[in-house]
Design an enzyme around this catalytic site. Sequence first.
Site, short mmCIF file in Angstrom:
data_model
loop_
_atom_site.label_atom_id
_atom_site.label_comp_id
_atom_site.label_asym_id
_atom_site.label_seq_id
_atom_site.Cartn_x
_atom_site.Cartn_y
_atom_site.Cartn_z
N GLU A 118 -25.30 -53.37 -22.21
CA GLU A 118 -24.05 -52.97 -21.57
C GLU A 118 -24.19 -53.36 -20.10
O GLU A 118 -25.19 -53.02 -19.46
CB GLU A 118 -23.86 -51.46 -21.70
CG GLU A 118 -22.53 -51.05 -21.11
CD GLU A 118 -22.26 -49.55 -21.12
OE1 GLU A 118 -23.07 -48.78 -21.67
OE2 GLU A 118 -21.22 -49.18 -20.53
N ARG A 127 -38.59 -47.37 -28.52
CA ARG A 127 -38.39 -47.82 -27.14
C ARG A 127 -39.75 -48.03 -26.49
O ARG A 127 -40.74 -47.45 -26.90
CB ARG A 127 -37.73 -46.77 -26.25
CG ARG A 127 -36.55 -46.09 -26.69
CD ARG A 127 -36.16 -44.92 -25.76
NE ARG A 127 -36.08 -45.26 -24.36
CZ ARG A 127 -35.01 -45.76 -23.78
NH1 ARG A 127 -33.93 -46.02 -24.47
NH2 ARG A 127 -35.02 -45.99 -22.49
N LYS A 165 -31.17 -46.98 -17.18
CA LYS A 165 -30.32 -47.53 -16.12
C LYS A 165 -29.65 -46.41 -15.33
O LYS A 165 -29.54 -46.50 -14.12
CB LYS A 165 -29.23 -48.41 -16.74
CG LYS A 165 -29.74 -49.77 -17.16
CD LYS A 165 -28.56 -50.63 -17.59
CE LYS A 165 -28.65 -51.02 -19.03
NZ LYS A 165 -27.40 -50.94 -19.75
P1 ATP Z 1 -30.42 -47.22 -20.43
O1 ATP Z 1 -30.47 -46.01 -21.31
O2 ATP Z 1 -31.61 -47.45 -19.61
O3 ATP Z 1 -29.15 -47.39 -19.67
P2 ATP Z 1 -29.53 -48.69 -22.52
O4 ATP Z 1 -30.12 -48.39 -23.85
O5 ATP Z 1 -28.23 -48.09 -22.21
O6 ATP Z 1 -30.55 -48.42 -21.39
P3 ATP Z 1 -28.46 -51.13 -23.13
O7 ATP Z 1 -27.92 -52.13 -22.20
O8 ATP Z 1 -27.53 -50.34 -23.97
O9 ATP Z 1 -29.38 -50.21 -22.30
O10 ATP Z 1 -29.57 -51.74 -24.05
C1 ATP Z 1 -29.59 -53.06 -24.52
C2 ATP Z 1 -30.62 -53.13 -25.62
O11 ATP Z 1 -31.90 -52.86 -25.07
C3 ATP Z 1 -30.38 -52.11 -26.70
O12 ATP Z 1 -30.57 -52.74 -27.94
C4 ATP Z 1 -31.41 -51.05 -26.45
O13 ATP Z 1 -31.79 -50.42 -27.64
C5 ATP Z 1 -32.55 -51.85 -25.81
N1 ATP Z 1 -33.36 -51.01 -24.93
C6 ATP Z 1 -32.94 -50.22 -23.92
N2 ATP Z 1 -33.97 -49.54 -23.37
C7 ATP Z 1 -35.08 -49.92 -24.05
C8 ATP Z 1 -36.46 -49.58 -23.97
N3 ATP Z 1 -36.93 -48.69 -23.07
N4 ATP Z 1 -37.32 -50.17 -24.82
C9 ATP Z 1 -36.88 -51.06 -25.73
N5 ATP Z 1 -35.60 -51.42 -25.86
C10 ATP Z 1 -34.70 -50.88 -25.04
#
Ligand code: ATP
Length: 558
Positions: free
Chosen positions: A35, A262, A272
Amino acid sequence: MSETTDSLHFIEQIIQDDLDAGFPSKELRFRFPPEPNGYLHIGHVKAIALNFNLGKRFGAPVNLRFDDTNPAKESIEYVNAIKKDIQWLGYQWDKECYASDYFEQLFVWANELINSGLAYVDSQNSEDIASQKGTPTQAGTNSPFRDTPPEVNSRLFKEMAEGKHKEGSFVLRAKIDMASPNMLMRDPVIYRILNKEHHRTGTKWCIYPMYDWTHGESDYIESVSHSLCTLEFKPHRDLYEWFLSHISPLEHKYPKQREFARLNLSYTVTSKRKLAVLIENGTVAGWDDPRMPTISGLRRRGFTPQSLRNFVKTAGISKRENVIDVSLLEFCVREDLNTKASRFMAVLDPIKLVITNYPEGSTEMLETENNPEDASQGSRLLPFSKNLFIERNDFKEEANRKYFRLTIGKEVRLKSGYIIEGQKVFKDNQGNVVEVHCTYDPESKSGSGSLASQRKVKGTIHWVNQETAQQAKVNLYDRLFNVENPDQNKDQEFTDFINTDSFKQVTAQVEPSLVNLNPGTNIQFQRLGYFVVDDDSTKNKLVFNKTLGLRDTWSKKK
Ligand code: ATP
Ligand code: MG
């Protein structure tokens, strides 16, 4: 790349099993779906590497898809930063896709749900809707609008899309099961009114689809075969599948959601939203502050793409959550920089050293290897003369036998130069050392082959020639958090554990050849650690950022 040569991890095994069961390999397709509401962080490196390495291993395309369903939080700045970071890591996507390109199709499908009695417009506020959700052990209560006839829902939804209703006045909900043990299945909201301009669709829409409703349908539109996400989405899988099975089908197969753990890192937060808080409250200077665990922060800190890829490979793809020690990341960085980074001389806390028996006014050039680990990096010439700078903590007037640096009456070697012996010390009014006088042995020059050059002395110290020295700002960083798990303490906010002493800037004296390096160049300052030329560094205003020390000193400090 070596990342794809080992035995199969569990996600690869799932795919291999599908192929063995007859899934056509040419229909394999993956995606990385961020996102655009912030910059990517170290956790995302795992998801990026996973998807792009699957593409490589199975010869399948990998799309980059922006899940841009919330214009209130998203922007083009984030889109561009995300693209830059993925390419910097060394990956290239097949197609660049946007969930917002499917808003029209999603709208059509939402109307289908309404017409078949599977979605309804609810005019209750969000608190009332939440209060009817029930608990995991207790069924929810049906909304009074749950049985509104499709014709009415259809008209209201059209009016919502036309901007006839205020934000918050109506939502569209999927009609699934208010008694489902999976709370996410209790009539989730799939559209809300938002009078916000979208960075791609502008003012065309004033209703926006919710993430869950958009995500799986976007995978489907793009013919993604395996939709990989982190474990927190496991309960969303039922919903993902319900949505797909209730829309009119496209010509290709449905995607399959599978989850992996994760990446969590000690002394770090990887979210984020939380990283944004550190910027808002002024703890760091921005998303690319070298203390941030963002890809752009790590880059500015001097971490290399290779080291990040090695790190996530070593951390592995697992089914269960765990916390990886940040020292593993640091190990991967040191391992990579040891062979890549050329060595230079820099004195971060200078005092003057005068070699009293060295000829006044003469300068000689000492040849020194750029990297003892890699002969192909060649050598360079270092100016050397009577007046030098050395590090304040490399001198002690009196010291015990375990101190192998400069003292009065004892010998040390100047790196790539001569053996010297401390003679006399000069101090200011406060008792601080400002200058040390020494003598040198002219026969002891490093590499000269003379008997004296082979003489063993206990210590070697680094130095910089005063006359040709360049001043430089050097940024020194420490960990952003004082505790291993800033994020996992239920009673306290992660901001309670911020290390208030994580940044220091010093003015250093450095050897002159450093002015020729481009921003982003990784180097080692002899005996001090790995550094990188900062993005804002210029020939006249040198700035270096400390990447990390030569050895893991943190575990000793604890
Ligand atoms: P945040 O919670 O930090 O904002 P997010 O999950 O909202 O992160 P996205 O942009 O939605 O971030 O994630 C893009 C992809 O990266 C998704 O498939 C998510 O599952 C993966 N992802 C996010 N954080 C991690 C992590 N700590 N380890 C592995 N994969 C991750
Ligand atoms: Mg997310």
